[in-house]
Design a protein around this motif. Structure first.
Motif, short mmCIF file in Angstrom:
data_model
loop_
_atom_site.label_atom_id
_atom_site.label_comp_id
_atom_site.label_asym_id
_atom_site.label_seq_id
_atom_site.Cartn_x
_atom_site.Cartn_y
_atom_site.Cartn_z
N LEU A 47 0.83 -1.21 0.00
CA LEU A 47 0.00 0.00 0.00
C LEU A 47 0.86 1.26 0.00
CD1 LEU A 47 -2.86 -0.94 2.51
CD2 LEU A 47 -2.98 -0.83 0.03
N VAL A 48 1.95 1.24 0.76
CA VAL A 48 2.88 2.38 0.78
C VAL A 48 3.51 2.57 -0.59
CG1 VAL A 48 5.12 3.14 1.64
CG2 VAL A 48 3.38 2.37 3.25
N VAL A 49 3.91 1.48 -1.23
CA VAL A 49 4.52 1.56 -2.56
C VAL A 49 3.54 2.18 -3.55
CG1 VAL A 49 5.38 0.20 -4.51
CG2 VAL A 49 6.11 -0.35 -2.19
N ILE A 50 2.29 1.72 -3.53
CA ILE A 50 1.28 2.25 -4.45
C ILE A 50 1.05 3.74 -4.18
CG2 ILE A 50 -1.15 2.14 -5.11
CD1 ILE A 50 -1.02 -0.88 -4.45
N ALA A 51 0.95 4.11 -2.89
CA ALA A 51 0.72 5.51 -2.54
C ALA A 51 1.87 6.39 -3.03
CB ALA A 51 0.53 5.65 -1.04
N PHE A 52 3.09 5.92 -2.85
CA PHE A 52 4.25 6.71 -3.28
C PHE A 52 4.29 6.85 -4.80
CE2 PHE A 52 7.07 5.72 0.69
CZ PHE A 52 6.21 6.49 1.45
N VAL A 53 3.99 5.78 -5.52
CA VAL A 53 3.99 5.83 -6.98
C VAL A 53 2.93 6.82 -7.46
CG1 VAL A 53 3.48 4.52 -9.09
CG2 VAL A 53 4.94 3.52 -7.33
N LEU A 54 1.74 6.77 -6.87
CA LEU A 54 0.68 7.70 -7.26
C LEU A 54 1.08 9.15 -6.96
CD1 LEU A 54 -2.51 5.78 -6.04
CD2 LEU A 54 -1.72 6.09 -8.39
N THR A 55 1.80 9.34 -5.86
CA THR A 55 2.24 10.70 -5.51
C THR A 55 3.23 11.23 -6.53
OG1 THR A 55 1.94 10.21 -3.16
CG2 THR A 55 3.33 12.08 -3.71
N TYR A 56 4.15 10.39 -6.98
CA TYR A 56 5.10 10.81 -8.01
C TYR A 56 4.39 11.10 -9.33
CZ TYR A 56 9.34 9.99 -5.29
OH TYR A 56 10.34 10.08 -4.35
N ILE A 57 3.43 10.23 -9.70
CA ILE A 57 2.67 10.47 -10.93
C ILE A 57 1.93 11.80 -10.84
CG2 ILE A 57 0.70 9.66 -12.29
CD1 ILE A 57 1.55 6.79 -11.59
N HIS A 58 1.30 12.03 -9.70
CA HIS A 58 0.52 13.25 -9.50
C HIS A 58 1.40 14.50 -9.61
CE1 HIS A 58 -1.50 16.29 -6.82
NE2 HIS A 58 -2.48 16.00 -7.63
N LYS A 59 2.60 14.42 -9.07
CA LYS A 59 3.49 15.59 -9.08
C LYS A 59 4.12 15.80 -10.45
CE LYS A 59 7.89 17.18 -7.12
NZ LYS A 59 8.94 16.91 -6.09
N TYR A 60 4.72 14.76 -11.00
CA TYR A 60 5.55 14.96 -12.19
C TYR A 60 4.76 14.98 -13.49
CZ TYR A 60 9.62 14.57 -9.22
OH TYR A 60 10.57 14.81 -8.24
N LEU A 61 3.50 14.53 -13.48
CA LEU A 61 2.67 14.61 -14.68
C LEU A 61 1.60 15.70 -14.56
CD1 LEU A 61 2.14 10.84 -15.61
CD2 LEU A 61 3.89 12.44 -16.42
N TRP A 62 1.81 16.61 -13.61
CA TRP A 62 0.81 17.66 -13.34
C TRP A 62 0.48 18.44 -14.61
CZ3 TRP A 62 -0.96 19.09 -8.24
CH2 TRP A 62 -1.84 20.18 -8.24
N HIS A 63 1.49 18.95 -15.27
CA HIS A 63 1.25 19.81 -16.44
C HIS A 63 0.86 18.99 -17.66
CE1 HIS A 63 2.65 23.15 -14.09
NE2 HIS A 63 3.84 22.58 -13.88
N ARG A 64 1.37 17.78 -17.79
CA ARG A 64 1.00 16.93 -18.93
C ARG A 64 -0.46 16.49 -18.86
NH1 ARG A 64 6.10 12.77 -19.94
NH2 ARG A 64 7.75 14.35 -20.00
N MET A 65 -1.00 16.44 -17.65
CA MET A 65 -2.38 15.97 -17.49
C MET A 65 -3.36 17.12 -17.32
SD MET A 65 -1.83 12.58 -15.05
CE MET A 65 -3.52 12.02 -15.31
N GLU A 66 -2.99 18.31 -17.79
CA GLU A 66 -3.90 19.46 -17.69
C GLU A 66 -5.22 19.18 -18.38
OE1 GLU A 66 -3.90 22.23 -16.15
OE2 GLU A 66 -1.85 22.45 -15.40
#
Length: 350
Positions: free
Chosen positions: A110-129
């Motif tokens: 669960l921690v691994v999944i949460a961390f991966v989602l956090t990185y996706i959320h941060k680093y794809l912020w502008h690409r997912m506008e």
């Protein structure tokens, strides 16, 4: 003490460091966990609000940018407390692990999944506008995981304090039903926005004028916002804290030190609230000048974690003496058996 209480043998292990050092590392760890969880919650809230007002989306991005760094620091600082709990409360920790079963083991994935989602959320912020609903959903799932994982951990460490309940606990849900889990969880959840609020005050005080201008807010607005997030959850703790305290298990050990620290934290929290309300109501040009005092007072409040350790020591003291006596008896019998075996071997050789 209940005569039917389980009394296992202990596994004598040396401490990896003096207890005060480990307590300090735990307090540092939990502070950055609060920054991480609180940051995720605030980022989600402001990104949703940003659907109507764009400047809140920019604010959400500023907050999201801090989460991964705070996460990494929290993980590193968590190593020491984990070693401590393994060695200082071996019997209690591993018994609780076994009784909470699958949910306890699930913390790692669960921690691994949460961390991966956090990185996706941060680093794809502008690409997912153009996919804002999906982007917000990713943030929402990460928040739910960040909120659920501490609940598993709290149910587990709370179960350590109830040896008399071990025979009636058959998994996570029955451990969750113990009286002090949910109040302690509410206490933790309220601490997340409170601590991250002061963190945001620190962050926006040091941002350059250009960086502040990019958010669409004034510096005073951002600092005042951070103070509000710190103030209101801290006020709510005056209701939740006593409930969490009085639902803790009865202890036959001395609780004077623990209650002394809890009392001190309440008084300091009152002073902290006074400082924060003065900052919130003060003029724009002066806001933030009392941050050093507010941060120092919050640091003293966080020291209530030391009181938690003292209470835990008192809560398990009687049972620990029973375990120690049984362990010493076992070691004495084992040593006697080894001597008898050695004597028999020597006689056979002759």
């Amino acid at each position: 003490m209940n005569p039917n209480i389980p009394v296992p043998n202990d596994i004598p292990l040396p401490m990896p460091a003096p207890e005060p050092v480990l307590i300090v590392f735990f307090l540092m760890h939990i502070a950055f966990v609060n920054f991480m969880v609180g940051g995720a919650l605030l980022s989600f809230i402001y990104e949703v609000r940003g659907l109507r007002q764009k400047r809140y989306d920019r604010l959400a991005y500023e907050i999201a940018s801090t989460i991964t760094a705070n996460k990494s620091i929290a993980v590193v600082l968590g190593v020491g407390p984990l070693l401590a709990i393994n060695t200082l409360y071996t019997v209690y920790f591993y018994t609780a692990n076994a009784l909470t079963g699958v949910l306890w083991v699930s913390i790692i994935p669960l921690v691994v999944i949460a961390f991966v989602l956090t990185y996706i959320h941060k680093y794809l912020w502008h690409r997912m506008e153009g996919m804002k609903a999906l982007h917000i959903a990713i943030s929402g799932v990460a928040c739910l995981l960040f909120l659920f994982i501490p609940l598993i951990f709290l149910a587990n460490v709370n179960l350590m304090l109830f040896p008399e309940k071990w025979g009636s606990v058959y998994g996570f849900l029955s451990a969750l039903a113990l009286p002090s889990v949910l109040p302690r969880y509410a206490h933790f959840v309220l601490a997340c926005p409170a601590l991250v609020g002061l963190f945001l005050v620190w962050l926006f005080r040091r941002r350059s004028d250009a960086e502040i201008a990019d958010t669409g807010f004034s510096r005073a607005e951002l600092i005042r916002l951070g103070y509000r997030w710190a103030f209101w959850p801290t006020m709510a703790q005056f209701l939740v804290g006593p409930v969490a305290l009085f639902t803790l298990p009865h202890s036959s050990g001395s609780q004077a030190g623990a209650f002394g620290l809890f009392g001190l934290s309440i008084l300091v929290s009152l002073a902290l609230c006074v400082v924060m309300i003065r900052e919130i109501r003060g003029p724009d040009g002066a806001i933030g000048r009392m941050f050093g005092l507010a941060a120092s007072l919050m640091l003293v409040v966080v020291l209530m974690g030391a009181g938690r350790h003292l209470y835990r020591e008192a809560a398990v003291s009687e049972h620990r003496e029973m375990v120690r006596a049984k362990t010493l008896d076992y070691m004495r019998k084992a040593e006697e058996a080894r001597r008898q075996a050695a004597s028999a071997t020597a006689a056979a050789v002759k």
